[in-house]
Design an enzyme around this catalytic site. Sequence first.
Site, PDB file in Angstrom:
ATOM      1  CD1 TRP A 310      -0.082  -1.526   3.117  1.00 53.92           C
ATOM      2  CD2 TRP A 310       0.697   0.564   3.269  1.00 53.92           C
ATOM      3  NE1 TRP A 310       0.754  -1.472   4.218  1.00 53.92           N
ATOM      4  CE2 TRP A 310       1.241  -0.203   4.337  1.00 53.92           C
ATOM      5  CE3 TRP A 310       1.049   1.907   3.163  1.00 53.92           C
ATOM      6  CZ2 TRP A 310       2.108   0.340   5.283  1.00 53.92           C
ATOM      7  CZ3 TRP A 310       1.921   2.449   4.102  1.00 53.92           C
ATOM      8  CH2 TRP A 310       2.437   1.659   5.144  1.00 53.92           C
ATOM      9  CE  LYS A 334      -3.375  -9.044  -2.631  1.00 47.13           C
ATOM     10  NZ  LYS A 334      -3.646  -7.990  -1.640  1.00 47.13           N
ATOM     11  CB  ALA A 336      -2.034  -3.191  -0.386  1.00 44.66           C
ATOM     12  CD  GLU A 410      12.521  -5.510  -5.653  1.00 43.59           C
ATOM     13  OE1 GLU A 410      13.148  -4.903  -4.769  1.00 43.59           O
ATOM     14  OE2 GLU A 410      13.037  -5.824  -6.745  1.00 43.59           O
ATOM     15  CG  LEU A 411      11.258  -9.462   0.472  1.00 44.17           C
ATOM     16  CD1 LEU A 411      11.803 -10.740   1.079  1.00 44.17           C
ATOM     17  CD2 LEU A 411       9.753  -9.592   0.219  1.00 44.17           C
ATOM     18  CB  CYS A 444      11.068  -0.688   1.230  1.00 44.10           C
ATOM     19  SG  CYS A 444      11.115  -0.039  -0.444  1.00 44.10           S
ATOM     20  CD  GLU A 541      10.355  -2.070   6.613  1.00 39.93           C
ATOM     21  OE1 GLU A 541       9.655  -3.078   6.812  1.00 39.93           O
ATOM     22  OE2 GLU A 541      10.668  -1.671   5.481  1.00 39.93           O
TER      23      GLU A 541
HETATM   24  P1  NAP Z   1       2.640  -6.958   3.438  1.00 41.45           P
HETATM   25  O1  NAP Z   1       1.772  -7.062   4.613  1.00 41.45           O
HETATM   26  O2  NAP Z   1       3.694  -7.962   3.255  1.00 41.45           O
HETATM   27  O3  NAP Z   1       1.654  -6.927   2.194  1.00 41.45           O
HETATM   28  C1  NAP Z   1       2.110  -6.745   0.884  1.00 41.45           C
HETATM   29  C2  NAP Z   1       1.131  -7.356  -0.082  1.00 41.45           C
HETATM   30  O4  NAP Z   1       1.083  -8.760   0.163  1.00 41.45           O
HETATM   31  C3  NAP Z   1      -0.296  -6.858   0.072  1.00 41.45           C
HETATM   32  O5  NAP Z   1      -0.912  -6.841  -1.183  1.00 41.45           O
HETATM   33  C4  NAP Z   1      -0.915  -7.928   0.950  1.00 41.45           C
HETATM   34  O6  NAP Z   1      -2.317  -8.024   0.813  1.00 41.45           O
HETATM   35  C5  NAP Z   1      -0.252  -9.163   0.389  1.00 41.45           C
HETATM   36  N1  NAP Z   1      -0.254 -10.291   1.311  1.00 41.45           N
HETATM   37  C6  NAP Z   1      -0.241 -10.284   2.656  1.00 41.45           C
HETATM   38  N2  NAP Z   1      -0.239 -11.547   3.118  1.00 41.45           N
HETATM   39  C7  NAP Z   1      -0.276 -12.368   2.040  1.00 41.45           C
HETATM   40  C8  NAP Z   1      -0.311 -13.783   1.851  1.00 41.45           C
HETATM   41  N3  NAP Z   1      -0.309 -14.619   2.898  1.00 41.45           N
HETATM   42  N4  NAP Z   1      -0.343 -14.277   0.608  1.00 41.45           N
HETATM   43  C9  NAP Z   1      -0.351 -13.442  -0.455  1.00 41.45           C
HETATM   44  N5  NAP Z   1      -0.321 -12.103  -0.341  1.00 41.45           N
HETATM   45  C10 NAP Z   1      -0.272 -11.565   0.885  1.00 41.45           C
HETATM   46  O7  NAP Z   1       3.369  -5.564   3.376  1.00 41.45           O
HETATM   47  P2  NAP Z   1       2.742  -4.130   3.506  1.00 41.45           P
HETATM   48  O8  NAP Z   1       2.494  -3.866   4.932  1.00 41.45           O
HETATM   49  O9  NAP Z   1       1.610  -3.969   2.561  1.00 41.45           O
HETATM   50  O10 NAP Z   1       3.923  -3.227   2.940  1.00 41.45           O
HETATM   51  C11 NAP Z   1       4.958  -2.798   3.722  1.00 41.45           C
HETATM   52  C12 NAP Z   1       6.187  -3.661   3.523  1.00 41.45           C
HETATM   53  O11 NAP Z   1       6.547  -3.673   2.162  1.00 41.45           O
HETATM   54  C13 NAP Z   1       7.387  -3.119   4.264  1.00 41.45           C
HETATM   55  O12 NAP Z   1       8.071  -4.147   4.885  1.00 41.45           O
HETATM   56  C14 NAP Z   1       8.221  -2.504   3.152  1.00 41.45           C
HETATM   57  O13 NAP Z   1       9.594  -2.422   3.434  1.00 41.45           O
HETATM   58  C15 NAP Z   1       7.930  -3.418   2.032  1.00 41.45           C
HETATM   59  N6  NAP Z   1       8.220  -2.771   0.753  1.00 41.45           N
HETATM   60  C16 NAP Z   1       9.322  -3.186   0.060  1.00 41.45           C
HETATM   61  C17 NAP Z   1       9.652  -2.554  -1.132  1.00 41.45           C
HETATM   62  C18 NAP Z   1      10.861  -2.970  -1.917  1.00 41.45           C
HETATM   63  O14 NAP Z   1      10.940  -2.605  -3.078  1.00 41.45           O
HETATM   64  N7  NAP Z   1      11.786  -3.708  -1.358  1.00 41.45           N
HETATM   65  C19 NAP Z   1       8.852  -1.515  -1.604  1.00 41.45           C
HETATM   66  C20 NAP Z   1       7.756  -1.130  -0.876  1.00 41.45           C
HETATM   67  C21 NAP Z   1       7.438  -1.773   0.319  1.00 41.45           C
HETATM   68  P3  NAP Z   1      -3.281  -7.317   1.893  1.00 41.45           P
HETATM   69  O15 NAP Z   1      -3.187  -5.891   1.654  1.00 41.45           O
HETATM   70  O16 NAP Z   1      -4.606  -7.858   1.593  1.00 41.45           O
HETATM   71  O17 NAP Z   1      -2.768  -7.727   3.240  1.00 41.45           O
END
Ligand code: NAP
Length: 638
Positions: A310, A334, A336, A410-411, A444, A541
């Site tokens: 998101w 898919k 967020a 990309e975590l 991130c 983080e």
């Molecule tokens: P997240 O909770 O991991 O969610 C990311 C995406 O994965 C969302 O679309 C989420 O859907 C989906 N998801 C969650 N659980 C899942 C599952 N069991 N199976 C399949 N999909 C699933 O992360 P976030 O809170 O949205 O984003 C923040 C994180 O992203 C931070 O850790 C940040 O560092 C990282 N990030 C990394 C980068 C990079 O390029 N390295 C860039 C941006 C952000 P829902 O919304 O429905 O939960």
Amino acid sequence: MVFGGVVVLGGVVVFAGVVEELLAELCCCACAALSTVCEPWLNVARVEPKDPEACLNDPTETFDTDPADALATDPATASEIDPTAIPLVWAGAAAAELETAGALDASGVAEPPLPPDPQPASSMLAANAASTASVRVMRARRKMYVLPMSTIIASDERRVVESVPHQLLIGGDWRGGEHGTLEVEDPATGELLVEVADASPADAVAALDAAVAAGPEWAARAPRERGEILRRAFETIVERADDLALLMTLEMGKPLAESRSEIIYAAEFLRWFSEEAVRIDGRYSVSPNGSGRLMTMRQPVGPCLLITPWNFPLAMGTRKVAPALAAGCSVVMKPAQQTPLSTLAFAQILEQSGLPKGVVNVVTSSDAGATTEPLLSDQRLRKLSFTGSTGVGRLLMSQASETLLRLSMELGGNAPFLVFDDADLDAAVEGAVLAKMRNGGEACTAANRFHVHESVAADFSERLARRLGAMKVGRGTEPEVELGPLIDAKQRDKVAELVGDALERGAKPLTGGKAVDGPGYFYEPTVLGGVEDGTRLLTEEIFGPVAPVISFSSEEEAIRAANATEYGLAAYMFTTNLKRAIRVAEALETGMIGLNQGIVSNAAAPFGGIKQSGFGREGGHEGISEYLETKYVAINMD
Ligand code: NAP
């Protein structure tokens, strides 16, 4: 006697005062407090609260009124009021200044910061006449915040929200989800913005069916044609940047100017990969023994699942979709669940740009795990590109092992920001503001911890605290707001918990240090000094506007501290010594480094991490390779 009027700020209408009788009737200490603060600009009569003590005891008392009624009462007065004279949010330095100046003492005389340039109230009122006014005035420990309380969807806001389809996109059809709808809220108010379709696992499989069906024809399209569709989408996004920025701000919260920057950054991936589509090459060589020829070609991997977070609702999508389409892959997106609207708008733009049905499919879902699970075990899916948290990344990797799915991950990150004693300190502070506060710290790549040489640590911390403390906090649609809300209550509580841990261990807030009470998920811009080793802020983080500062005494110590994390996404370094810059860059265990700059994102550069920040690269020449397989043909020349 009429003494007040209607004030409109961006999409939010603020009622600054009503006829005296009405105020008296409301007996609202909140009104009175607001009136007190506004008085120096508005030249209105002060109304004493009937019971000042009650105001302090119930800091959340509110009032609502309809600006149309107020206009009817006295439109002339309303139009005379400078609409920007009342800052919606008094936060950070502004509140602190008021407090320091004794502005909120018993005398009730406020010394407000300088108001921004006036704008014509009447024209703004006309655009927002249907809105409902609501202001919440809070007194908390003698600090005052004025926040927009109810969702006031002004006509422009409603228009952009309604201009976007709210259904799933499957095989070129916009259709409802089998699980009904899911709610999207405005993080600045916590109120419902809109509902979008909620997909079932069967809907997701239907989306994959569509991607599989559309894949071969898309892969066979001339690369130039694929590129031109991407190029048209780039142009459309740039043309519609203002509306898309508003849409993004509503669902994600960041200030409009930042949303606009993200829109342009997001569009750049479409432009870059429209150019890369025609540069997919191969190789031809003579075998070492001379008896054969070796021909390599690169082909699309096939249907991809793209899961995005998101925090950058559009850019995280275009950074995957653009190279995938350029390579000739079809996709299921898919997004967020907090921010589906930017993705839906993007999918609609791709359709309007001439993308064939089924090449891009979108499923929005309230249960990401259940919805995507059948796709991960489906042999027809050939690639998963995921951006999100390291925890979810690990889970998806283990699921993907069943089919040995090709992955890009990309975590999360925990970026160190190093300031050496030879740094240009002005540049370092500006870089720090960008690296920390871009996206409200919800990036991130956000600088998570500031390692500063002991000789300049105090100076750097003070300057950073001054800059962050002066930032205006509020709903991202409001003029001059520099920091919006965090995405949700969970995120705000996590930031508060991390700061709480640091304070318990002896850290000292140089500015900020707590959540802003009231509607929405605001947290004060915060700088912490005296942060001890072992503090969670240094290892986890933060994803919020909090900057812990720690000092170091030598280059080796700085490098050791910077690398003391399982993450390895980005790092920043400020130094004017070229040899040191190269030495430290070589020693840092991250995928990206900002050297004397606080931002690393660029569509033309390979974005990605190492260690537990994942693998794979997005953008640059590397980006398209994530969506291409290499095939080699051995040619017998005997
Ligand atoms: P997240 O909770 O991991 O969610 C990311 C995406 O994965 C969302 O679309 C989420 O859907 C989906 N998801 C969650 N659980 C899942 C599952 N069991 N199976 C399949 N999909 C699933 O992360 P976030 O809170 O949205 O984003 C923040 C994180 O992203 C931070 O850790 C940040 O560092 C990282 N990030 C990394 C980068 C990079 O390029 N390295 C860039 C941006 C952000 P829902 O919304 O429905 O939960």
